[in-house]
Design a protein around this motif. Structure first.
Motif, PDB file in Angstrom:
ATOM      1  N   ASN A  18      46.365  18.375  -7.682  1.00 24.16           N
ATOM      2  CA  ASN A  18      46.596  17.692  -8.883  1.00 24.16           C
ATOM      3  C   ASN A  18      46.866  16.254  -8.248  1.00 24.16           C
ATOM      4  O   ASN A  18      47.685  16.150  -7.841  1.00 24.16           O
ATOM      5  CB  ASN A  18      47.651  18.120  -9.555  1.00 24.16           C
ATOM      6  N   ARG A  19      45.709  15.277  -8.783  1.00 24.80           N
ATOM      7  CA  ARG A  19      45.749  13.990  -8.399  1.00 24.80           C
ATOM      8  C   ARG A  19      46.924  13.088  -8.916  1.00 24.80           C
ATOM      9  O   ARG A  19      47.480  12.318  -8.133  1.00 24.80           O
ATOM     10  CB  ARG A  19      44.413  13.275  -8.717  1.00 24.80           C
ATOM     11  N   ALA A  20      47.538  13.628 -10.061  1.00 23.25           N
ATOM     12  CA  ALA A  20      48.297  12.768 -10.673  1.00 23.25           C
ATOM     13  C   ALA A  20      49.723  12.892  -9.970  1.00 23.25           C
ATOM     14  O   ALA A  20      50.497  11.997  -9.776  1.00 23.25           O
ATOM     15  CB  ALA A  20      48.713  13.271 -11.990  1.00 23.25           C
ATOM     16  N   ILE A  21      49.633  14.021  -9.066  1.00 23.87           N
ATOM     17  CA  ILE A  21      51.115  14.252  -8.335  1.00 23.87           C
ATOM     18  C   ILE A  21      51.290  13.297  -7.350  1.00 23.87           C
ATOM     19  O   ILE A  21      52.393  12.886  -6.987  1.00 23.87           O
ATOM     20  CB  ILE A  21      51.142  15.677  -7.735  1.00 23.87           C
ATOM     21  N   HIS A  22      50.139  12.993  -6.744  1.00 23.20           N
ATOM     22  CA  HIS A  22      49.895  12.065  -5.696  1.00 23.20           C
ATOM     23  C   HIS A  22      50.544  10.715  -6.034  1.00 23.20           C
ATOM     24  O   HIS A  22      51.317  10.031  -5.126  1.00 23.20           O
ATOM     25  CB  HIS A  22      48.574  11.897  -5.218  1.00 23.20           C
ATOM     26  N   GLU A  23      50.314  10.223  -7.217  1.00 25.97           N
ATOM     27  CA  GLU A  23      50.738   8.974  -7.822  1.00 25.97           C
ATOM     28  C   GLU A  23      52.241   9.090  -7.689  1.00 25.97           C
ATOM     29  O   GLU A  23      52.980   8.041  -7.419  1.00 25.97           O
ATOM     30  CB  GLU A  23      50.166   8.766  -9.147  1.00 25.97           C
ATOM     31  N   ASP A  24      52.605   9.966  -8.402  1.00 20.97           N
ATOM     32  CA  ASP A  24      54.204  10.192  -8.365  1.00 20.97           C
ATOM     33  C   ASP A  24      54.948  10.291  -7.058  1.00 20.97           C
ATOM     34  O   ASP A  24      55.821   9.410  -6.965  1.00 20.97           O
ATOM     35  CB  ASP A  24      54.318  11.787  -9.181  1.00 20.97           C
ATOM     36  N   PHE A  25      54.096  10.856  -6.027  1.00 22.33           N
ATOM     37  CA  PHE A  25      54.857  10.829  -4.719  1.00 22.33           C
ATOM     38  C   PHE A  25      54.972   9.344  -4.330  1.00 22.33           C
ATOM     39  O   PHE A  25      55.956   9.025  -3.537  1.00 22.33           O
ATOM     40  CB  PHE A  25      54.247  11.700  -3.720  1.00 22.33           C
ATOM     41  N   ILE A  26      53.710   8.953  -4.459  1.00 18.65           N
ATOM     42  CA  ILE A  26      53.804   7.273  -3.924  1.00 18.65           C
ATOM     43  C   ILE A  26      54.995   6.381  -4.630  1.00 18.65           C
ATOM     44  O   ILE A  26      55.595   5.648  -4.011  1.00 18.65           O
ATOM     45  CB  ILE A  26      52.494   6.677  -4.043  1.00 18.65           C
ATOM     46  N   LYS A  27      55.029   6.549  -5.849  1.00 23.84           N
ATOM     47  CA  LYS A  27      55.917   5.773  -6.583  1.00 23.84           C
ATOM     48  C   LYS A  27      57.392   6.060  -6.134  1.00 23.84           C
ATOM     49  O   LYS A  27      58.243   5.359  -6.029  1.00 23.84           O
ATOM     50  CB  LYS A  27      55.875   6.198  -8.052  1.00 23.84           C
ATOM     51  N   ASP A  90      51.482  21.674  -2.210  1.00 27.28           N
ATOM     52  CA  ASP A  90      51.599  22.672  -3.347  1.00 27.28           C
ATOM     53  C   ASP A  90      51.187  24.044  -3.029  1.00 27.28           C
ATOM     54  O   ASP A  90      50.595  24.223  -1.996  1.00 27.28           O
ATOM     55  CB  ASP A  90      50.478  22.042  -4.174  1.00 27.28           C
ATOM     56  N   VAL A  91      51.893  24.912  -3.784  1.00 30.79           N
ATOM     57  CA  VAL A  91      51.728  26.118  -3.323  1.00 30.79           C
ATOM     58  C   VAL A  91      50.135  26.913  -4.087  1.00 30.79           C
ATOM     59  O   VAL A  91      49.441  27.366  -3.307  1.00 30.79           O
ATOM     60  CB  VAL A  91      52.510  27.100  -3.942  1.00 30.79           C
ATOM     61  N   ARG A  92      50.068  26.480  -5.104  1.00 27.96           N
ATOM     62  CA  ARG A  92      48.576  26.906  -5.789  1.00 27.96           C
ATOM     63  C   ARG A  92      47.652  25.700  -5.731  1.00 27.96           C
ATOM     64  O   ARG A  92      47.807  24.762  -6.442  1.00 27.96           O
ATOM     65  CB  ARG A  92      48.849  27.395  -7.266  1.00 27.96           C
ATOM     66  N   MET A  93      46.523  26.033  -5.101  1.00 30.14           N
ATOM     67  CA  MET A  93      45.686  24.898  -4.934  1.00 30.14           C
ATOM     68  C   MET A  93      44.055  25.519  -4.867  1.00 30.14           C
ATOM     69  O   MET A  93      43.510  25.715  -3.881  1.00 30.14           O
ATOM     70  CB  MET A  93      45.916  24.224  -3.671  1.00 30.14           C
ATOM     71  N   PRO A  94      43.806  26.286  -6.032  1.00 32.01           N
ATOM     72  CA  PRO A  94      42.461  26.767  -6.031  1.00 32.01           C
ATOM     73  C   PRO A  94      41.451  25.825  -5.949  1.00 32.01           C
ATOM     74  O   PRO A  94      41.539  24.590  -6.322  1.00 32.01           O
ATOM     75  CB  PRO A  94      42.215  27.563  -7.474  1.00 32.01           C
ATOM     76  N   PRO A  95      40.095  26.051  -5.236  1.00 38.55           N
ATOM     77  CA  PRO A  95      40.051  27.432  -5.168  1.00 38.55           C
ATOM     78  C   PRO A  95      40.278  27.734  -3.362  1.00 38.55           C
ATOM     79  O   PRO A  95      39.943  28.570  -3.031  1.00 38.55           O
ATOM     80  CB  PRO A  95      38.094  27.271  -5.059  1.00 38.55           C
ATOM     81  N   GLY A  96      40.672  26.601  -2.791  1.00 39.15           N
ATOM     82  CA  GLY A  96      41.153  27.040  -1.285  1.00 39.15           C
ATOM     83  C   GLY A  96      42.189  27.754  -0.848  1.00 39.15           C
ATOM     84  O   GLY A  96      42.580  28.606  -1.834  1.00 39.15           O
ATOM     85  N   TRP A  97      42.797  27.262   0.275  1.00 34.85           N
ATOM     86  CA  TRP A  97      44.035  28.084   0.636  1.00 34.85           C
ATOM     87  C   TRP A  97      45.099  27.720   0.022  1.00 34.85           C
ATOM     88  O   TRP A  97      45.031  26.717  -0.514  1.00 34.85           O
ATOM     89  CB  TRP A  97      44.238  27.572   2.247  1.00 34.85           C
TER      90      TRP A  97
END
Ligand code: ADP
Length: 742
Positions: A18-27, A90-97
């Protein structure tokens, strides 16, 4: 002071689809990049400084949107040497690991990475995760939706923990490196020590081997010297002995001179042999000192007796002064003491052309069990320059280079004397100046015999009632005789010549207190001793005085059997106290015979003796037979010990002259056998006494005498046998025979 290292920015990796999450972390984690940060900066510009908000560490954020991508980031960071401190996964990251798998993989690459698993809901329970990932302190779970401060604190705390872990790891690594280095150093040192130890062991081993070799070599040297001494002595025996016999035959002057040189050189060679042997033994520390009972007066007197002929040949007076009344029953090594005395007196005679050599003994101090003695050997000879005096005690040193040419000698005598004296705990030294004679002196410590061990002595001589006049031109002789006789309560006076003697004797007789005895020196200037004796006997007023002639040993005065010369007794010079006492004592007043030593060395001895000679060497047999014939005896000759034993079993003998080394049976074994047979009842001596065995041997080594004596022999003479010594040994036997059997 250490400068603080700049804190590197902590790298944080966000793995979330989820790309939005990244923004949050940076903030949350990099607020400086946020608009509020810019507002703060503007506020600062407008109103001056604002109170700074507390800051955590600065973070550098990277993003990955799938597990695999996250792994790649981690791999790159590790490869760059700038790894991530924390990863939010993140725990759920479809489609990969999913997050759990991603975490497991990431930890394979970077096991130190602190991981925060972010989850709203999950296929995994916490227990499932632990089953997959194992129990770990690197894992934290963060439930979505998360609180800003929660994220920030997690990032702060985990990255700090990561940092501390790294530091610790670094320090541990350093420590391990240091330990490894230290271990290496120790190992090197240890290896060095091992090597040194090995070398030491090898060196010790080779030192041991060398020492063993040296000991063997030293023993071989000693043995070689002993053998050489023996081997050289045997032919020397013949050379000197035959020369002596030849000298007894009619010779013209030139022949006699030549023979004298041969004899003199032979004797010199023997002395040299003894000196070298002694010196090498002292150097090898092999010289042993023995302790046995001896009589001091006898040691001094017999030493002088041996050297008297030499002194006499040079016209020197040889005087021994051992005061009456000092303890003479001592314990120590008489042989070594005699050796030192011999050496000093021999030198004194050698380096003196006219006058006298006086040996004086004094007791410096004494206690119940020891005596400190001082010996002075005084001569009136050439003297020694003070500049060379100290050097004389070093080996092979002589006062000046011409000495050897004029007087002979090896320069070993004083070196040996010094060592012997120091082994007797004493000192040796000298006073001398050129032209006015020398006095060599030494001190030594000797033990006293235990009182109960001292043989019952003849009662102290008392000459009370005797009035004795001593007539001698030599002051030392006069004074020593006067003081010795005075110590025995005689009334004594000394005068220097015949005229004074006559006057003194006459005056005393006239005054009604005549002299009972007069001791007259044979050789005096103006009026000789014999002339004085005749004058006395011719004067009825004094003719009754008893005359004892003092005759130098070399003058060969044979006494006065006819009585015409008026001599009542003869005493040899240097005077032996016992002889003087005998001559003045009551016994000799009845039997007035001259003492045996007054006879010529080569005249036959008066007493009968059956003599057996055991000697394997033919030349020596002939020599001994010739010598014995001179003394009036015809020996029976056998050539080994066994024959000697057989001869004694079948015949009777008084004296056996026993060679030491003989084939079949040597002298020592033969003697032991003879003594054994005697104990079993064999009586061999003609008067039923044990046979008198005299060892005659070329072994001149120390301790040999004792070896022979303890084997049961009675006396000892060493080769080359000199006529005088043989004669003395027979006289000793004869005198001893007259004593009662113990
Ligand atoms: P050697 O007599 O065999 O040469 P010594 O060691 O006995 O050796 O003596 C060393 C030297 O000391 C002699 O050569 C001599 O020069 C000197 N010496 C010893 N005793 C006397 C003495 N009584 N008078 C003069 N010189 C002496």
């Amino acid at each position: 002071m250490r400068t603080a290292e700049p804190i590197p920015r902590r790298r944080v990796l966000i793995i979330d689809d989820n790309r939005a999450i990244h923004e949050d972390f940076i903030k949350i984690l990099c607020p400086g990049n946020s608009p509020s940060e810019s507002l703060e900066k503007m506020e600062e510009l407008l109103f001056g400084s604002v109170a700074p908000a507390p800051r955590g560490p600065e973070f550098e954020i990277d993003s990955a949107y799938q597990g695999r991508e996250g792994l790649e980031r981690v791999q790159e960071a590790v490869a760059e040497g700038h790894p991530y401190s924390v990863a939010f996964v993140d725990v759920r990251m479809p489609p990969g690991w999913d997050g759990v798998e991603t975490t497991a993989r990431i930890w394979e690459v970077d096991p130190e990475l602190q991981i925060v698993l972010c989850t709203a809901y999950s296929n995994y329970s916490w227990d499932d995760m632990l089953v997959h990932l194992g129990v770990s302190d690197r894992l934290v779970i963060l439930k979505k939706p998360f609180d800003n401060i929660e994220v920030q604190q997690l990032a702060n705390a985990l990255s700090e923990k990561w940092m501390l872990g790294r530091k610790l790891g670094g320090q541990m690594a350093n420590l391990a490196a240091m330990v490894a280095e230290r271990t290496r150093d120790l190992e090197t040192a240890n290896a060095g020590l091992l090597q040194a130890n090995q070398q030491l062991a090898e060196a010790t081993q080779s030192a041991r081997e060398l020492a063993a070799v040296a000991t063997v070599a030293n023993e071989a040297k000693g043995e070689f010297l002993a053998n050489m001494s023996h081997e050289i002595r045997t032919p020397m025996n013949a050379v000197i002995g035959m020369t002596e016999l030849l000298l007894e035959t009619p010779l013209d002057d030139q022949q006699r001179d030549l023979m004298e040189v041969v004899r003199g050189s032979g004797k010199l060679l023997l002395t040299l042999l003894d000196d070298i042997l002694d010196f090498s033994r002292i150097e090898a520390g092999k010289l042993s000192f023995e302790e046995h009972d001896y009589d001091l007066r006898q040691v001094v007197e017999t030493t002088l007796e041996l050297l008297a002929p030499r002194a006499d040949a040079k016209g020197l007076e040889l005087v021994g002064v051992v005061p009456v009344g000092i303890s003479t029953h001592l314990r120590g090594d008489a042989g070594r003491l005699r050796q030192v005395l011999m050496n000093l007196v021999t030198n004194a005679i050698k380096f003196t052309d006219a006058g006298e050599v006086v040996v004086e003994v004094r007791v410096l101090s004494e206690s119940a069990d020891e005596v400190w003695l001082r010996f002075d050997v005084r001569d009136t000879g050439i003297g020694i320059d003070p500049s060379v005096q100290a050097r004389l005690f070093q080996a092979f040193t002589q006062a000046d280079g011409s000495t050897t040419r004029r007087y002979g000698g090896s320069g070993l005598g004083l070196a040996i004397a010094k060592r012997l004296v120091s082994l007797m705990q004493g000192d040796i030294g000298l006073e001398s100046s050129p032209g006015s004679g020398s006095t060599f002196h030494f001190t030594c410590r000797q033990s006293r015999q235990r009182l109960d061990e001292i043989p019952p002595a003849t009662p102290p001589e008392s000459f009370e009632g005797l009035r004795i006049l001593v007539v001698d031109d030599n002051r030392s002789v006069r004074e020593s005789l006067c003081s010795a006789l005075a110590a025995c309560r005689a009334t004594v006076r000394g005068v220097t010549d015949g005229r004074e003697a006559m006057e003194t004797l006459t005056a005393a007789a006239t005054a009604g207190s005549p002299y009972t005895d007069v001791l007259v020196d044979l050789t005096m200037p103006v009026m000789s001793g014999l002339e004085l004796a005749q004058a006395i006997k011719a004067d009825p007023g004094i003719a009754s005085v008893r005359i004892t002639l003092l005759a130098p040993i070399g003058k060969r005065y044979q006494g006065d059997p006819t009585g015409r010369e008026g001599i009542d007794a003869t005493v040899m010079k240097p005077v032996k106290w016992r002889h003087l006492c005998e001559s003045l004592g009551p016994a000799s007043r009845l039997a007035r015979s001259p003492v045996p030593s007054a006879r010529l060395a080569s005249t036959p001895l008066g007493f009968p003796a059956r003599i057996l000679l055991a000697e394997d060497n033919l030349v020596n047999q002939r020599l001994a037979r010739a010598q014995l014939r001179k003394l009036g005896y015809e020996p029976v000759i056998v050539s080994d010990g066994q024959e000697a034993v057989r001869a004694l079993e079948s015949d009777r003998f008084d004296v056996v002259l026993m060679d030491g080394q003989m084939p079949i049976m040597g002298g020592i074994e033969a003697t032991q056998e003879i003594r054994r047979l005697e104990r079993q009842g064999l009586s061999v001596g003609s008067d039923r006494r044990p046979v008198h065995i005299i060892a005659v041997t070329a072994s001149a080594l120390r301790g040999d005498r004792e070896k022979f004596m303890s084997a049961g022999m009675n006396d000892y003479i060493s080769k080359p046998v000199q006529l005088g010594e043989l004669r003395e040994a027979l006289v000793r036997w004869c005198e001893g025979r007259d004593r009662p059997v113990e």
